[in-house]
Design an enzyme around this catalytic site. Structure first.
Site, PDB file in Angstrom:
ATOM      1  N   ASN A 131     -27.130  89.228  -2.912  1.00  0.00           N
ATOM      2  CA  ASN A 131     -25.944  89.280  -3.330  1.00  0.00           C
ATOM      3  C   ASN A 131     -25.681  89.339  -5.002  1.00  0.00           C
ATOM      4  OD1 ASN A 131     -25.566  88.581  -0.788  1.00  0.00           O
ATOM      5  ND2 ASN A 131     -25.051  86.440  -1.097  1.00  0.00           N
TER       6      ASN A 131
ATOM      7  N   HIS B 101     -30.574  92.280  -6.493  1.00  0.00           N
ATOM      8  CA  HIS B 101     -29.703  93.460  -6.529  1.00  0.00           C
ATOM      9  C   HIS B 101     -28.992  93.361  -7.892  1.00  0.00           C
ATOM     10  CE1 HIS B 101     -30.076  94.524  -2.040  1.00  0.00           C
ATOM     11  NE2 HIS B 101     -31.125  94.657  -2.881  1.00  0.00           N
TER      12      HIS B 101
ATOM     13  N   CYS C 242     -25.151  99.285 -21.021  1.00  0.00           N
ATOM     14  CA  CYS C 242     -24.960 100.847 -21.338  1.00  0.00           C
ATOM     15  C   CYS C 242     -26.242 101.572 -20.864  1.00  0.00           C
ATOM     16  CB  CYS C 242     -24.907 100.704 -22.934  1.00  0.00           C
ATOM     17  SG  CYS C 242     -25.159 102.464 -23.403  1.00  0.00           S
TER      18      CYS C 242
ATOM     19  N   CYS D 284     -22.917 103.142 -28.897  1.00  0.00           N
ATOM     20  CA  CYS D 284     -23.411 104.429 -28.880  1.00  0.00           C
ATOM     21  C   CYS D 284     -22.358 105.314 -28.189  1.00  0.00           C
ATOM     22  CB  CYS D 284     -24.538 104.396 -28.372  1.00  0.00           C
ATOM     23  SG  CYS D 284     -24.812 104.215 -26.442  1.00  0.00           S
TER      24      CYS D 284
ATOM     25  N   GLY E 148     -28.228  84.971   6.271  1.00  0.00           N
ATOM     26  CA  GLY E 148     -27.153  85.562   6.240  1.00  0.00           C
ATOM     27  C   GLY E 148     -27.482  86.895   5.687  1.00  0.00           C
TER      28      GLY E 148
ATOM     29  N   SER F  60     -28.733  90.877   7.304  1.00  0.00           N
ATOM     30  CA  SER F  60     -29.350  91.655   8.530  1.00  0.00           C
ATOM     31  C   SER F  60     -30.505  92.401   8.287  1.00  0.00           C
ATOM     32  CB  SER F  60     -28.174  92.540   9.056  1.00  0.00           C
ATOM     33  OG  SER F  60     -27.592  93.141   7.861  1.00  0.00           O
TER      34      SER F  60
ATOM     35  N   ASN G 247     -28.478  83.786  11.103  1.00  0.00           N
ATOM     36  CA  ASN G 247     -27.640  85.143  11.028  1.00  0.00           C
ATOM     37  C   ASN G 247     -26.820  85.235  12.087  1.00  0.00           C
ATOM     38  OD1 ASN G 247     -26.667  87.285   8.998  1.00  0.00           O
ATOM     39  ND2 ASN G 247     -27.109  88.463  10.867  1.00  0.00           N
TER      40      ASN G 247
ATOM     41  N   GLY H  81     -25.404  87.690  14.606  1.00  0.00           N
ATOM     42  CA  GLY H  81     -25.561  88.975  15.028  1.00  0.00           C
ATOM     43  C   GLY H  81     -27.215  89.146  14.622  1.00  0.00           C
TER      44      GLY H  81
HETATM   45 ZN   LIG Z   1     -24.943 102.132 -25.652  1.00  0.00          ZN
END
Ligand SMILES: [Zn+2]
Length: 291
Positions: free
Chosen positions: A119, A136, A144, A197, A234, A236, A260, A262
């Site tokens: 998450n 993630h 940037c 930049c 939680g 899959s 979970n 399912g």
């Molecule tokens: Zn930059």
């Protein structure tokens, strides 16, 4: 699979409010007791905080934007940021739920070594979890893509609100057919550039089709190496990084418990599968493990 064995009629264990405990809970407690646990969480742990699980049952079908599209087309870039900005407002207003809090309790007692999460909503950290590996990335950071300068999401969100004062007008957003909220006039949406930049800014999250950064995966693997069991909550496990971590645990002969609603891609390799909501099950595990 042993999850059909521990039926409430046989074990008689009541849940919190006298409701029957979900099938498999006793097996999970037996399996996890006395072990140091690594936890892997996915979108399912945040649904009770009001954040939709786009992969869960009944969820709207979505085609995620790739990083390639985001970087190559100004219109995609604006569209992504518009949606992401509205999503961020929902994230920052969301509060952790009983599942997040149960994991904090278990970490405080030394039962779990840390939380690996797919998450990007930051709710584990908001709840008080100290060792969180955000596979993630995290929605609260912006980077940037040219010079690597980091920004806080709150600062960028404030800049977007300043540049697009019309966004709070009643007609500015609409409900998309898939249930998501979208900005009506994407072409008028202004996204700030890097103030160092002038490069494109990108939320510090892994896009669809992108790889999990190597150092994050190494950190997650280390957590599993130090553990005696893996608890998946939680998720899959359709995302590649999740299934790879589960395979790592299985190769090391760690027992795996999956919670979970399912089916998941890890069900066949789990010693126990509990088909129930993560808030109630994690809270029950916190009550019964390492008290
Ligand atoms: Zn930059």
């Amino acid at each position: 699979m042993t999850d059909a064995v521990a039926d409430v009629a046989l074990d008689g264990t009541p849940g919190t409010d006298g409701a029957p405990a979900p099938a498999g809970l006793d097996d999970a407690v037996d399996l996890l007791a006395g072990r140091r646990i690594a936890v892997l969480t996915g979108a399912g742990v945040s649904t009770d905080s009001g954040i939709p699980d786009y992969r869960g049952a009944g969820a709207p079908k979505r085609t995620p934007m790739t990083a390639q599209q985001f970087l190559s087309e100004p219109r995609w870039h604006r569209r992504y940021w518009a949606g992401s900005h509205l999503g961020w407002r929902a994230f920052s207003a969301a509060a952790p739920n009983a599942g997040h809090r149960a994991l904090v309790e278990l970490e405080d007692r030394g039962v779990i070594g840390g939380v690996i999460t797919q998450n990007v909503d930051g709710l584990h950290t908001k709840a008080g979890s100290r060792h969180v590996v955000d596979l993630h990335g995290s929605g609260d950071r912006v980077r940037c893509v040219r010079c690597g300068q980091h920004y806080s999401r709150d600062d960028i969100a404030a800049a977007i609100d300043r540049l697009n004062p019309w966004i709070d007008e009643p007609d500015a957003v609409q409900l998309a057919p898939d249930g998501d909220v979208e900005v009506r006039d994407v072409d008028s949406f202004v996204v700030p550039d890097c103030s160092v930049c002038g490069g494109l800014l990108k939320p510090d999250v892994v896009f669809f089709g992108e790889f999990v950064p190597r150092e994050k995966f190494v950190e997650a693997s280390a957590l599993i190496r130090r553990a005696d069991a893996l608890l998946v909550a939680g998720s899959s496990l359709v995302v590649n990084s999740g299934i790879r971590l589960l395979e790592q645990a299985v190769r090391r002969s760690l027992p795996v418990v999956v919670v979970n609603r399912g089916a998941t891609k890890g069900d066949r390799r789990a010693a126990v599968k509990i088909d129930a909501g993560t808030s109630e099950v994690l809270a029950a595990l916190a009550r019964r493990l390492g008290a």
